[in-house]
Scaffold this motif. Structure first.
Motif: not given
Length: 366
Positions: A224-241
């Motif tokens: 869960i912790l690792v998923w949260n970290i990855l998900r937060a990073r994905g929301e900052h990748l360019h484009g429309i989340p």
């Protein structure tokens, strides 16, 4: 009243019907179904998908275009992580469904080194392209390690702690670990997970755990912790989340390096320009259908629809004329009687008549 409705799912990319449902649907009844797309190796990914509803009193919800979720994987590199933590971390990344393991140009780097050249970024680079860093520490001297069983101090406002319970978890760490930044998870005054945001927008997380004396990495809280970290990073990748947006809300565009202006084409074909100010730009979702956002870094579509049941519920609505000014409340509050003005005008005319009549009589008498 019950009404017979027809719902069709149409694969617009390959011009074929996927599923057709024809049944009677009662008021406020919810229809749920599951459709798997592109599971077979020889079957194409059937996106976009149109959901078509037979014509009814509300036209705007008769067609909804469903775009695919954002599939771009998050590039993850693992380098220099303490040996006993590397395997649990690698498994959590691989099973997240969000990421792929890479060696070069990661979006997020997990490292056990205090300083790593891969994590250093130019301040002028777009924040969406900067590599986030998660520095993982594990104190090897057991005499300096304490095992904590809670209660843990958790910042519930952080995206990194969503769904994290830590119930029954043993988390072993050291009070002397170099844990700078804002505490996200702590055991008393010992920080276990911290975050630091640099001036250029990139983030550095610091995580410390002694795997030998902890149960964290074998508990459900670890993925869960690792998923949260990855998900937060994905929301900052360019484009429309989020590619599918509710009518009346806003789509978020995250700018890449060089994105200065957007050309936005709405479902009606109208085109307007919007400057990019800062990392995130919002685009009003005011019309149902597919929008197309043209930026220097590429073209980004998003779909708008009536995703809330209340937006399509017309049971309490009545037909009629609205916006008139002759309702009783408006008349009492905003209208004033003009009888006094009419009486004043009549009195003025009468006085003038009397004056003129008296003058005429005086002239004849003389």
């Amino acid at each position: 009243n019950d009404e017979r409705m027809q719902l069709s799912l149409f694969d617009t990319a390959h011009n074929r019907m996927l599923q057709k449902i024809d049944r009677r649907i009662g008021p406020e009844e919810t229809l749920s179904f599951r459709l798997s797309l592109g599971e077979k190796s020889n079957e194409p990914a059937n996106f976009p998908v149109e959901l078509r509803l037979s014509d009814d009193a509300l036209e705007m919800d008769n067609v909804f275009t469903l775009l695919p979720p954002k599939h771009k994987p998050i590039r993850v590199a693992i380098s220099g992580v303490p040996g006993e933590l590397k395997l649990p971390l690698q498994k959590a990344v691989e099973t997240s469904g969000l990421a792929e393991l890479v060696v070069d140009e990661p979006d997020i780097l997990f490292t056990g080194r205090e300083n790593d050249e891969t994590a250093d970024s130019n301040a002028e680079t777009s924040p969406s392209k900067l590599s986030w860093t998660v520095r993982v520490f594990s104190e090897r001297d057991d005499s300096k390690v304490q095992s904590f069983v809670g209660p843990f101090v958790v910042d519930r406002g952080s995206r990194f702690t969503t769904g994290l319970s830590l119930d029954g978890v043993v988390w072993a760490a050291s009070a002397s670990a170099p844990m700078g930044g804002l505490p996200i998870v702590s055991a008393g005054n010992v920080p276990l997970l911290t975050e630091r945001i640099a001036r250029n927008g990139t983030r550095e997380l610091r995580l410390q755990v002694n795997e030998k004396l902890s149960t964290l990495t074998i508990s459900p809280d670890w993925p869960i912790l690792v998923w949260n970290i990855l998900r937060a990073r994905g929301e900052h990748l360019h484009g429309i989340p989020a590619n599918n947006v509710r009518l009346g809300s806003e789509a978020v565009f995250i700018a890449a390096a060089g994105d200065e202006n957007l050309e936005i084409k709405d479902p009606r074909g109208a085109v307007r320009k919007q400057p990019v100010r800062g990392l995130r730009t919002t685009i009003p979702a005011s019309v149902c259908g597919v929008y197309e956002v043209q930026a220097e870094s590429g073209v980004y579509p998003f779909s708008v629809g009536t995703l809330s049941a209340g937006e399509s519920n017309l049971q309490s609505k009545n037909s009629g004329l609205y916006g008139g000014w002759l309702d009783e409340e408006t008349i009492q509050a905003d209208y004033r009687s003009l009888i006094w003005a009419i009486l004043l005008a009549s009195l003025t005319v009468l006085i003038l008549h009397l004056i003129l009549t008296s003058k005429s009589y005086a002239v004849r008498s003389s």
